[in-house]
Design a protein around this motif. Sequence first.
Motif, PDB file in Angstrom:
ATOM      1  N   VAL A  72       0.838  -1.201   0.000  1.00 40.59           N
ATOM      2  CA  VAL A  72       0.000   0.000   0.000  1.00 40.59           C
ATOM      3  C   VAL A  72       0.873   1.252   0.000  1.00 40.59           C
ATOM      4  O   VAL A  72       0.626   2.211  -0.748  1.00 40.59           O
ATOM      5  N   LEU A  73       1.944   1.235   0.804  1.00 42.12           N
ATOM      6  CA  LEU A  73       2.829   2.406   0.848  1.00 42.12           C
ATOM      7  C   LEU A  73       3.489   2.650  -0.510  1.00 42.12           C
ATOM      8  O   LEU A  73       3.775   3.783  -0.889  1.00 42.12           O
ATOM      9  N   MET A  74       3.714   1.569  -1.255  1.00 43.00           N
ATOM     10  CA  MET A  74       4.308   1.691  -2.583  1.00 43.00           C
ATOM     11  C   MET A  74       3.329   2.391  -3.526  1.00 43.00           C
ATOM     12  O   MET A  74       3.711   3.167  -4.390  1.00 43.00           O
ATOM     13  N   ALA A  75       2.034   2.100  -3.343  1.00 40.88           N
ATOM     14  CA  ALA A  75       1.037   2.566  -4.314  1.00 40.88           C
ATOM     15  C   ALA A  75       0.532   3.982  -4.048  1.00 40.88           C
ATOM     16  O   ALA A  75       0.063   4.641  -4.981  1.00 40.88           O
ATOM     17  N   VAL A  76       0.608   4.466  -2.795  1.00 45.04           N
ATOM     18  CA  VAL A  76      -0.068   5.743  -2.499  1.00 45.04           C
ATOM     19  C   VAL A  76       0.571   6.952  -3.162  1.00 45.04           C
ATOM     20  O   VAL A  76      -0.032   8.018  -3.199  1.00 45.04           O
ATOM     21  N   VAL A  77       1.782   6.827  -3.699  1.00 45.52           N
ATOM     22  CA  VAL A  77       2.404   7.983  -4.346  1.00 45.52           C
ATOM     23  C   VAL A  77       1.967   8.136  -5.799  1.00 45.52           C
ATOM     24  O   VAL A  77       2.361   9.075  -6.473  1.00 45.52           O
ATOM     25  N   VAL A  78       1.153   7.181  -6.285  1.00 40.47           N
ATOM     26  CA  VAL A  78       0.740   7.227  -7.691  1.00 40.47           C
ATOM     27  C   VAL A  78      -0.401   8.228  -7.879  1.00 40.47           C
ATOM     28  O   VAL A  78      -1.411   8.145  -7.187  1.00 40.47           O
ATOM     29  N   PRO A  79      -0.233   9.197  -8.807  1.00 37.23           N
ATOM     30  CA  PRO A  79      -1.329  10.125  -9.064  1.00 37.23           C
ATOM     31  C   PRO A  79      -2.458   9.447  -9.839  1.00 37.23           C
ATOM     32  O   PRO A  79      -2.212   8.709 -10.783  1.00 37.23           O
ATOM     33  N   LEU A  80      -3.703   9.695  -9.380  1.00 35.23           N
ATOM     34  CA  LEU A  80      -4.877   9.174 -10.082  1.00 35.23           C
ATOM     35  C   LEU A  80      -5.542  10.365 -10.757  1.00 35.23           C
ATOM     36  O   LEU A  80      -6.277  11.116 -10.120  1.00 35.23           O
ATOM     37  N   GLY A  81      -5.273  10.518 -12.019  1.00 33.88           N
ATOM     38  CA  GLY A  81      -5.811  11.694 -12.693  1.00 33.88           C
ATOM     39  C   GLY A  81      -5.239  12.959 -12.086  1.00 33.88           C
ATOM     40  O   GLY A  81      -4.023  13.103 -11.978  1.00 33.88           O
ATOM     41  N   SER A  82      -6.104  13.867 -11.629  1.00 40.24           N
ATOM     42  CA  SER A  82      -5.608  15.150 -11.130  1.00 40.24           C
ATOM     43  C   SER A  82      -5.451  15.139  -9.610  1.00 40.24           C
ATOM     44  O   SER A  82      -5.123  16.158  -9.018  1.00 40.24           O
ATOM     45  N   VAL A  83      -5.702  13.991  -8.983  1.00 41.47           N
ATOM     46  CA  VAL A  83      -5.520  13.947  -7.529  1.00 41.47           C
ATOM     47  C   VAL A  83      -4.464  12.907  -7.162  1.00 41.47           C
ATOM     48  O   VAL A  83      -4.182  11.978  -7.921  1.00 41.47           O
ATOM     49  N   VAL A  84      -3.894  13.089  -5.995  1.00 43.31           N
ATOM     50  CA  VAL A  84      -2.898  12.132  -5.501  1.00 43.31           C
ATOM     51  C   VAL A  84      -2.996  12.100  -3.980  1.00 43.31           C
ATOM     52  O   VAL A  84      -3.366  13.085  -3.350  1.00 43.31           O
ATOM     53  N   LEU A  85      -2.741  10.942  -3.402  1.00 43.43           N
ATOM     54  CA  LEU A  85      -2.822  10.826  -1.945  1.00 43.43           C
ATOM     55  C   LEU A  85      -1.583  11.396  -1.285  1.00 43.43           C
ATOM     56  O   LEU A  85      -1.653  12.110  -0.292  1.00 43.43           O
ATOM     57  N   VAL A  86      -0.427  11.028  -1.825  1.00 48.15           N
ATOM     58  CA  VAL A  86       0.822  11.542  -1.283  1.00 48.15           C
ATOM     59  C   VAL A  86       1.624  12.105  -2.442  1.00 48.15           C
ATOM     60  O   VAL A  86       2.084  11.358  -3.309  1.00 48.15           O
ATOM     61  N   ASP A  87       1.759  13.437  -2.469  1.00 48.86           N
ATOM     62  CA  ASP A  87       2.461  14.067  -3.589  1.00 48.86           C
ATOM     63  C   ASP A  87       3.927  14.182  -3.236  1.00 48.86           C
ATOM     64  O   ASP A  87       4.427  15.251  -2.927  1.00 48.86           O
ATOM     65  N   SER A  88       4.623  13.057  -3.268  1.00 48.17           N
ATOM     66  CA  SER A  88       6.016  13.072  -2.842  1.00 48.17           C
ATOM     67  C   SER A  88       6.908  13.646  -3.929  1.00 48.17           C
ATOM     68  O   SER A  88       6.837  13.214  -5.087  1.00 48.17           O
ATOM     69  N   PRO A  89       7.769  14.614  -3.569  1.00 49.78           N
ATOM     70  CA  PRO A  89       8.701  15.151  -4.557  1.00 49.78           C
ATOM     71  C   PRO A  89       9.762  14.126  -4.967  1.00 49.78           C
ATOM     72  O   PRO A  89      10.475  14.338  -5.940  1.00 49.78           O
ATOM     73  N   VAL A  90       9.877  13.030  -4.209  1.00 50.71           N
ATOM     74  CA  VAL A  90      10.863  12.001  -4.570  1.00 50.71           C
ATOM     75  C   VAL A  90      10.149  10.644  -4.699  1.00 50.71           C
ATOM     76  O   VAL A  90      10.635   9.629  -4.234  1.00 50.71           O
ATOM     77  N   GLY A  91       8.977  10.657  -5.352  1.00 52.67           N
ATOM     78  CA  GLY A  91       8.159   9.443  -5.457  1.00 52.67           C
ATOM     79  C   GLY A  91       8.909   8.250  -6.036  1.00 52.67           C
ATOM     80  O   GLY A  91       8.718   7.122  -5.595  1.00 52.67           O
ATOM     81  N   VAL A  92       9.788   8.514  -7.020  1.00 52.93           N
ATOM     82  CA  VAL A  92      10.522   7.416  -7.644  1.00 52.93           C
ATOM     83  C   VAL A  92      11.426   6.739  -6.610  1.00 52.93           C
ATOM     84  O   VAL A  92      11.491   5.507  -6.523  1.00 52.93           O
ATOM     85  N   VAL A  93      12.096   7.563  -5.801  1.00 54.45           N
ATOM     86  CA  VAL A  93      12.999   7.007  -4.792  1.00 54.45           C
ATOM     87  C   VAL A  93      12.183   6.275  -3.717  1.00 54.45           C
ATOM     88  O   VAL A  93      12.607   5.242  -3.190  1.00 54.45           O
ATOM     89  N   TRP A  94      11.022   6.819  -3.405  1.00 52.72           N
ATOM     90  CA  TRP A  94      10.156   6.177  -2.417  1.00 52.72           C
ATOM     91  C   TRP A  94       9.758   4.776  -2.882  1.00 52.72           C
ATOM     92  O   TRP A  94       9.810   3.809  -2.120  1.00 52.72           O
ATOM     93  N   PHE A  95       9.376   4.666  -4.148  1.00 50.99           N
ATOM     94  CA  PHE A  95       9.048   3.346  -4.696  1.00 50.99           C
ATOM     95  C   PHE A  95      10.237   2.404  -4.529  1.00 50.99           C
ATOM     96  O   PHE A  95      10.106   1.257  -4.104  1.00 50.99           O
ATOM     97  N   ASN A  96      11.413   2.918  -4.846  1.00 46.28           N
ATOM     98  CA  ASN A  96      12.631   2.135  -4.715  1.00 46.28           C
ATOM     99  C   ASN A  96      12.843   1.667  -3.266  1.00 46.28           C
ATOM    100  O   ASN A  96      13.152   0.503  -2.998  1.00 46.28           O
ATOM    101  N   ALA A  97      12.603   2.591  -2.328  1.00 48.73           N
ATOM    102  CA  ALA A  97      12.780   2.237  -0.913  1.00 48.73           C
ATOM    103  C   ALA A  97      11.800   1.127  -0.519  1.00 48.73           C
ATOM    104  O   ALA A  97      12.144   0.194   0.213  1.00 48.73           O
ATOM    105  N   MET A  98      10.573   1.208  -1.015  1.00 44.17           N
ATOM    106  CA  MET A  98       9.589   0.190  -0.659  1.00 44.17           C
ATOM    107  C   MET A  98       9.937  -1.164  -1.283  1.00 44.17           C
ATOM    108  O   MET A  98       9.723  -2.207  -0.683  1.00 44.17           O
ATOM    109  N   ASP A  99      10.482  -1.137  -2.503  1.00 42.40           N
ATOM    110  CA  ASP A  99      10.818  -2.445  -3.075  1.00 42.40           C
ATOM    111  C   ASP A  99      11.991  -3.073  -2.322  1.00 42.40           C
ATOM    112  O   ASP A  99      12.087  -4.295  -2.223  1.00 42.40           O
ATOM    113  N   VAL A 100      12.841  -2.228  -1.762  1.00 45.73           N
ATOM    114  CA  VAL A 100      13.932  -2.768  -0.947  1.00 45.73           C
ATOM    115  C   VAL A 100      13.404  -3.365   0.373  1.00 45.73           C
ATOM    116  O   VAL A 100      13.940  -4.347   0.883  1.00 45.73           O
TER     117      VAL A 100
END
Lengths: 364, 308, 115, 187
Positions: B84-112
């Motif tokens: 779930v933490l991996m998915a919440v940074v994904v924008p759904l259309g014009s809204v997003v739950l967590v607008d992380s400025p480093v979303g790519v790195v966050w995804f990387n951290a979660m996969d680790v």
Amino acid sequence: MGVTGVRRGIHVLVVAARGGALVRLSVERALRTLGWVPASSPADADLLAVCGTPADQERDAIEQIWRQLPGPRARVEVTSTEALGELLSQAASALEDHELQATLAQEADASAPMGMDHEDMDHAGMDHGDMDHGDMDHGDMDHGDMDHGDMSMTGPGGIALAGSSDDDRDGLEMDVGHVILGAGLPGWPAGLVLRATLHGDVVTGVEVLASPAPPSLSDPAVRAALLVDAAAGVLDLAGWSAAADSARRARDDLMDAAGATRIAAADVARLTRRVRRSVLLRWSLEGPGHRAPSSPAPGSVVRRRLIALLEAAATTLADPQGPAHVPLGDDLALLPELAEGQELASLRLLVASMALDAGVAADA
Amino acid sequence: MPEVTTLQPWWAALAPVTLLTLAAAGAAMAGAQTARRRGDGPLVAATTPLTETWRLLRQRRRVPVAADRVLWHVAVGGLPVVAVLMAVVVPLGSVVLVDSPVGVVWFNAMDVMLWALWWLAGWGPNSTHSLVAGHRFLGLALAYELPLMFALTSPAIAAHSLRLADVASAQQGLWFAVWMPVAFGVYLLSAVAFSSWGPFAVAAHSDLAGGVLAETSGVDRWLVLAGRHLVLAAAALVAVPLFLGGGAGPVLGPVAWTLVKALVVLAVLELSAGRAPMIRPERFAEVGWMVLLPATVLQMLVAAGGAS
Amino acid sequence: MTAWAGLGVAGLATAGLVVLVRLASRLAAGRPPLTTLPFQSGHSPDEHALSRYHARWYPMTLLFLAFDVEMLFMYPWALVVAARGTAAIVEMFAFLGVLLAGVVWAWREGVLRWV
Amino acid sequence: MIGTIVFWVAALVAVAAGVEVFRTDSMARASYALAASFVAVGVMLLAFELDYLGVIVILMMVMEMAIMALFMIMLMGMNPALMPMSMVHGKRTATVVAAVVFVGLAAAALLIPWPDRAGAPAADLTRSLGDAVMGSKMLVMLTVSPVLFATIIGALVLGHPRDRYQRYGDDLERDHPDDPIQGGVGR
């Protein structure tokens, strides 16, 4: 099977007793018609299906496997294919019988081993509380020459801690484990019990505790079915379940009425071509394909045998009167040598590729 | 910077249920494929996730002697949380739950995080089969992780941003999947690998009696199996802004397009199961380091060249 | 900080659901967990599985640990490479080239194979 | 407000997990308690709006601890999970050093008259980190590269049990290496 209205998706641990391979084929075919699923370990199983008549020693092992089913649980012992459908449907209703399940759960708890957590581990008698890593010499802890039989130290839960060995091939001293491989493993031949010595996941020794006794067969279709079944086992362990399922369909057709034999033969031929052509299978089993001559190549042995099994099945079907020899060699005796230095998972592949359930068919 | 509204944090409480729905669709696809191979009807196939859930929730848990219960719980419960933490940074259309400025790195951290969880799932039960499987997963992780990191960097270079909304909107006209096929391929392959699924199901395979699942029953088993589909679903969702143009598309709205694209990626990931022999870590190590790593570095060079 | 608040909510909500599912299952199963011996085909284990495990790929971890430090620079670099142009590209690929030379050397020494 | 709560909770978790590292009997628990401690530190960095630094700390530390757990378990002189043991070495010296350092740092933190912030932080700190690495701190980065290369060579020369002479023979005469388990690519 004539069973209707029975729950689907029941997970079944199929355990074949020594000599019970043929019964296992019937059971597995019945499971497929019912939409039931073979389990990979007791933890995964609702139902324990014992195929054939276990000898006393096997009975002990089966009892312990039974104790490891989480519950709701049921068991059936299948000795012949008659009334198989009824047996299985009774087992399915036993799973829904709440009173029975309550009794079974109490039985399981009563015979459970002593629980033991890290938390309630008994520190008394082995207090190393102020032991310093610095002072501790590896030599003091050397159990390298200690036989598992006379392990002096009994660990938590009455089970010993692993002893160590410094004769590993890379020179590091680490613990040595053992694992018993036998009944209840997917794709395992009926009656075979092995004890493997493990350095990490590398097998450094294999001891045969019990050998299988394959059935002697006269019906070529059944002989072919056992060969294809062995191939399905190898394919499953290799991870290629699509091919394994094709093999099992062909196997079930062969076990069915005689009419299906020709269709099954075509299926087997197709599968053989698919297996032979798969670059990924070759690479995954053999690696890039060349080895120093000094060491055997267990992966290529597995692949060669897999293809030989399918070809032998095809030959048997094409010429039912012909010689039933399958060029598999004196396998079980070779196993320890082939398995030495391989990984635990590779040992499983090696054993599966030996087609020990169909073994006598080779010499018949 | 594209306009993306961050929803109030409380909306994030709906994230697990939403992702679970997507994961259930994925599980149904995988179930349908297995059922078809076994010769079952389509109805049975589609309901497999539900019947399995019902079966496992009624099953007892089991704990082997001297199991490390704490770490086992962390592993089993951690899988859904990390997904779930991996998915919440994904924008759904014009809204997003967590607008992380480093979303790519966050995804990387979660996969680790999954390194830790699969290994702990193997360590917890105090059983040889699961211990071997947990270690086998780490051996694989060492080979796919660096190529995956470079594959993640390529879209970020082209978009000049690590924010997923920016990456999505940078693909107007041409999807990154089209001109960064190597990065996209490595991403899909790694998604299958960190979910221990399909040809990379090294942590849970029948050749080790189910691996980390060898001793796992009841709700524990459900959490691991569901967690795995959740991770696949999360990886499919993240692929949309990274490589498939985000919510862009004709007629349908951006939310619908994001979901449609995610479902297609999810189908590819889920249906990889059983199609090919398992890729063993001892084989894959050299492929990861000597083939995929240089390939993704070159891909990055292409991305950097295209960007500057 | 506010950008990240959703993470906390999502994480806590999922953890809460995990607990709920566990409770529901405990009620549905009706019994506490079963204590068992680990599965060894119906035989008692000779020793505990938790032990000094000999992983065969430990040399690869050393290569990995040294290489992955470079990711610290890679992500910030990705943001500025377009603005800084060729110089940044050359510099980073020189950096990576040195490391890749290390990888090739390690490959030749057999570090990527199981010992 | 929420930021303060998050900071203090994370700080408590970091310290508690750090203490657990030295109290547990299990190498796996010690390693992952340390990982949990670092994750909490990462969360604290996020609370300071250091986005990239916070996430990269979580990423790197979980990865490193997963690997460290492996070595802790492999190289421990005794059973890594089921034997009571002490994780403390040279207790007295360590206590004194720890106390002195703690008091020193705490005193410095409290007593130094820290200047007020002069400028404002950049809007995108990750980008300014990239600018620094490619600009004023370029020399640092270019030094890191050979250092990492030397680390790879050094660590493997010391730690790898085989080398090419064992694989290909003393005169490198073999066409294919004599490895216990086959690899996946060529040679």
